[in-house]
Design a protein around this motif. Structure first.
Motif, PDB file in Angstrom:
ATOM      1  N   LYS A   6     164.073  90.245  75.403  1.00  0.00           N
ATOM      2  CA  LYS A   6     163.630  90.498  76.782  1.00  0.00           C
ATOM      3  C   LYS A   6     164.738  91.126  77.633  1.00  0.00           C
ATOM      4  CE  LYS A   6     160.182  89.114  78.693  1.00  0.00           C
ATOM      5  NZ  LYS A   6     158.907  89.771  79.092  1.00  0.00           N
ATOM      6  N   PRO A   7     165.949  90.545  77.671  1.00  0.00           N
ATOM      7  CA  PRO A   7     167.004  91.190  78.451  1.00  0.00           C
ATOM      8  C   PRO A   7     167.713  92.322  77.722  1.00  0.00           C
ATOM      9  CG  PRO A   7     167.810  89.112  77.586  1.00  0.00           C
ATOM     10  CD  PRO A   7     166.345  89.201  77.209  1.00  0.00           C
ATOM     11  N   CYS A   8     167.610  92.365  76.382  1.00  0.00           N
ATOM     12  CA  CYS A   8     168.414  93.319  75.603  1.00  0.00           C
ATOM     13  C   CYS A   8     167.566  94.114  74.611  1.00  0.00           C
ATOM     14  CB  CYS A   8     169.514  92.572  74.837  1.00  0.00           C
ATOM     15  SG  CYS A   8     170.547  91.499  75.828  1.00  0.00           S
ATOM     16  N   PRO A   9     166.556  94.853  75.074  1.00  0.00           N
ATOM     17  CA  PRO A   9     165.728  95.640  74.153  1.00  0.00           C
ATOM     18  C   PRO A   9     166.471  96.893  73.679  1.00  0.00           C
ATOM     19  CG  PRO A   9     165.023  96.017  76.413  1.00  0.00           C
ATOM     20  CD  PRO A   9     166.116  94.989  76.481  1.00  0.00           C
ATOM     21  N   VAL A  10     166.693  96.992  72.386  1.00  0.00           N
ATOM     22  CA  VAL A  10     167.493  98.092  71.827  1.00  0.00           C
ATOM     23  C   VAL A  10     166.642  99.363  71.731  1.00  0.00           C
ATOM     24  CG1 VAL A  10     168.806  98.905  69.838  1.00  0.00           C
ATOM     25  CG2 VAL A  10     168.963  96.501  70.545  1.00  0.00           C
ATOM     26  N   ILE A  11     167.133 100.432  72.326  1.00  0.00           N
ATOM     27  CA  ILE A  11     166.483 101.748  72.249  1.00  0.00           C
ATOM     28  C   ILE A  11     167.169 102.625  71.204  1.00  0.00           C
ATOM     29  CG2 ILE A  11     165.864 103.836  73.526  1.00  0.00           C
ATOM     30  CD1 ILE A  11     164.339 101.398  74.475  1.00  0.00           C
ATOM     31  N   ALA A  12     168.499 102.587  71.153  1.00  0.00           N
ATOM     32  CA  ALA A  12     169.240 103.409  70.196  1.00  0.00           C
ATOM     33  C   ALA A  12     170.618 102.795  69.958  1.00  0.00           C
ATOM     34  CB  ALA A  12     169.385 104.842  70.705  1.00  0.00           C
ATOM     35  N   VAL A  13     171.161 103.059  68.757  1.00  0.00           N
ATOM     36  CA  VAL A  13     172.515 102.631  68.400  1.00  0.00           C
ATOM     37  C   VAL A  13     173.228 103.827  67.791  1.00  0.00           C
ATOM     38  CG1 VAL A  13     173.931 101.021  67.081  1.00  0.00           C
ATOM     39  CG2 VAL A  13     171.675 100.294  67.914  1.00  0.00           C
ATOM     40  N   GLY A  14     174.425 104.122  68.268  1.00  0.00           N
ATOM     41  CA  GLY A  14     175.184 105.250  67.750  1.00  0.00           C
ATOM     42  C   GLY A  14     176.001 104.896  66.528  1.00  0.00           C
ATOM     43  N   ASP A  15     176.492 105.912  65.838  1.00  0.00           N
ATOM     44  CA  ASP A  15     177.423 105.717  64.729  1.00  0.00           C
ATOM     45  C   ASP A  15     178.815 105.434  65.276  1.00  0.00           C
ATOM     46  OD1 ASP A  15     175.432 106.276  62.820  1.00  0.00           O
ATOM     47  OD2 ASP A  15     175.836 108.439  62.960  1.00  0.00           O
ATOM     48  N   ALA A  16     179.623 104.735  64.513  1.00  0.00           N
ATOM     49  CA  ALA A  16     180.987 104.427  64.936  1.00  0.00           C
ATOM     50  C   ALA A  16     181.749 105.717  65.225  1.00  0.00           C
ATOM     51  CB  ALA A  16     181.702 103.607  63.868  1.00  0.00           C
ATOM     52  N   GLY A  17     182.340 105.790  66.398  1.00  0.00           N
ATOM     53  CA  GLY A  17     183.132 106.946  66.785  1.00  0.00           C
ATOM     54  C   GLY A  17     182.350 108.116  67.321  1.00  0.00           C
ATOM     55  N   ALA A  18     181.009 108.038  67.254  1.00  0.00           N
ATOM     56  CA  ALA A  18     180.180 109.164  67.696  1.00  0.00           C
ATOM     57  C   ALA A  18     179.858 109.022  69.179  1.00  0.00           C
ATOM     58  CB  ALA A  18     178.898 109.231  66.878  1.00  0.00           C
ATOM     59  N   ALA A  19     180.123 110.073  69.935  1.00  0.00           N
ATOM     60  CA  ALA A  19     179.799 110.069  71.364  1.00  0.00           C
ATOM     61  C   ALA A  19     178.373 110.528  71.618  1.00  0.00           C
ATOM     62  CB  ALA A  19     180.770 110.967  72.126  1.00  0.00           C
ATOM     63  N   ALA A  20     177.713 111.056  70.597  1.00  0.00           N
ATOM     64  CA  ALA A  20     176.355 111.574  70.741  1.00  0.00           C
ATOM     65  C   ALA A  20     175.317 110.501  70.413  1.00  0.00           C
ATOM     66  CB  ALA A  20     176.155 112.783  69.836  1.00  0.00           C
ATOM     67  N   LEU A  21     174.170 110.610  71.086  1.00  0.00           N
ATOM     68  CA  LEU A  21     172.983 109.818  70.749  1.00  0.00           C
ATOM     69  C   LEU A  21     171.827 110.811  70.653  1.00  0.00           C
ATOM     70  CD1 LEU A  21     173.487 106.777  73.184  1.00  0.00           C
ATOM     71  CD2 LEU A  21     173.589 106.692  70.677  1.00  0.00           C
ATOM     72  N   PRO A  22     171.773 111.575  69.562  1.00  0.00           N
ATOM     73  CA  PRO A  22     170.862 112.725  69.490  1.00  0.00           C
ATOM     74  C   PRO A  22     169.396 112.380  69.661  1.00  0.00           C
ATOM     75  CG  PRO A  22     171.831 112.224  67.341  1.00  0.00           C
ATOM     76  CD  PRO A  22     172.586 111.427  68.342  1.00  0.00           C
ATOM     77  N   GLU A  23     168.980 111.165  69.289  1.00  0.00           N
ATOM     78  CA  GLU A  23     167.575 110.807  69.439  1.00  0.00           C
ATOM     79  C   GLU A  23     167.171 110.629  70.898  1.00  0.00           C
ATOM     80  OE1 GLU A  23     169.484 106.875  67.973  1.00  0.00           O
ATOM     81  OE2 GLU A  23     170.095 108.963  68.288  1.00  0.00           O
ATOM     82  N   LEU A  24     168.182 110.562  71.793  1.00  0.00           N
ATOM     83  CA  LEU A  24     167.910 110.393  73.217  1.00  0.00           C
ATOM     84  C   LEU A  24     168.118 111.668  74.026  1.00  0.00           C
ATOM     85  CD1 LEU A  24     169.551 106.897  73.897  1.00  0.00           C
ATOM     86  CD2 LEU A  24     167.228 107.437  73.119  1.00  0.00           C
ATOM     87  N   GLY A  25     168.672 112.710  73.399  1.00  0.00           N
ATOM     88  CA  GLY A  25     168.901 113.961  74.111  1.00  0.00           C
ATOM     89  C   GLY A  25     170.292 114.503  73.841  1.00  0.00           C
ATOM     90  N   ASP A  26     170.619 115.586  74.528  1.00  0.00           N
ATOM     91  CA  ASP A  26     171.955 116.192  74.440  1.00  0.00           C
ATOM     92  C   ASP A  26     172.908 115.348  75.287  1.00  0.00           C
ATOM     93  OD1 ASP A  26     174.173 117.780  74.236  1.00  0.00           O
ATOM     94  OD2 ASP A  26     173.437 119.335  75.587  1.00  0.00           O
TER      95      ASP A  26
END
Length: 260
Positions: A55-75
């Motif tokens: 409820k308080p912590c619904p996960v939408i995306a998790v990045g790879d270690a060291g990666a600044a990008a979250l490509p599934e969420l956008g540029d």
């Protein structure tokens, strides 16, 4: 910033430092996310904490270690695309910054968690007033006496956000938000705030107080600031979050998270 601007345009304004404030009411139609960034050695325990406290912590995306990008969420560059960040050292918030590029490490893992700003849009679309949006304020948030389930070093009390409605609108708000479990879902409490450990609605722990009319009922939703309480309890040597109300704006549409 214009609330009708595209997510990409808003992120560019945030990345350049043009916008450093809260993002409530922005990017109509698109998901905004809470952010937690921590070392890879702690990522497994934190993911488990989120799974135990959806409820308080619904996960939408998790990045790879060291990666600044979250490509599934956008540029997205997670180091620059949040208006304001909080830096935690040994469990204490030591500073707020608008860019974490200089703090970035190759072992950091980024978590994007669902945010109540997404269901606010659904409430507004149904003709309900969302007081913090009407007033141009950050939503009020309060620490409760509700215990979260523990995972590794992560524990603590749940944080909630509050929005007041009259009785008929409160029922409708609950119905609408039940269809958005990925962004906190239905409220966890309504009515007397003292029953969940909140003594004074005029003094939120985060965000801004909003006026409540005599005939209105306060509704309380589980809030994505909860991980910041858990980080304090965990006393990690280093971690980063968003500043409350200053969210990561994504290219994911709110309608993609609806289950109804």
């Amino acid at each position: 910033m214009n609330s009708t601007a595209t997510p990409l345009k808003l992120r560019r304004a945030i990345r350049s430092g043009e916008h450093t404030g809260n993002t409530s009411g922005m990017a109509a139609g698109f998901v905004q996310c809470n952010v937690v960034i921590l070392p890879a050695e702690n990522a497994g325990d934190f993911l488990r904490f989120c799974q135990l406290n959806p409820k308080p912590c619904p996960v939408i995306a998790v990045g790879d270690a060291g990666a600044a990008a979250l490509p599934e969420l956008g540029d997205i560059d997670i180091r620059t695309d949040v208006p304001r960040y909080r830096v935690f050292r040994q469990g204490k918030m030591t500073e707020e910054v608008t860019d974490i590029t200089a703090l970035w490490r190759d072992d950091l893992v980024s978590f994007a968690l669902g945010c109540s700003f997404s269901f606010e849009e659904a409430l507004l679309a149904d003709g309900l007033e969302v007081r913090n949006v009407t007033q141009g304020l950050n939503v009020p948030m309060y620490q409760t006496d509700i215990d979260c389930a523990e995972a590794g070093p992560f524990s603590g009390k749940m944080v909630v956000s509050m929005r007041p409605f009259n009785a008929s609108d409160a029922i409708r708000a609950i119905q609408i938000c039940t269809g958005f479990p990925a962004v906190h879902g239905a409220p966890i409490h309504l009515g007397d705030p003292r029953l969940i450990g909140i003594e004074d609605l005029e003094r939120p722990d985060y965000g801004d107080a909003v006026p409540i009319n005599e005939t209105e009922i306060p509704l309380f939703w589980a809030c994505g600031v909860t991980p910041q309480v858990a980080l304090t309890a965990a006393r990690l040597p280093f971690a980063i979050t968003h500043s409350p109300g200053c969210m990561l704006i994504t290219d994911v549409r709110n309608s993609q998270l609806a289950v109804l």
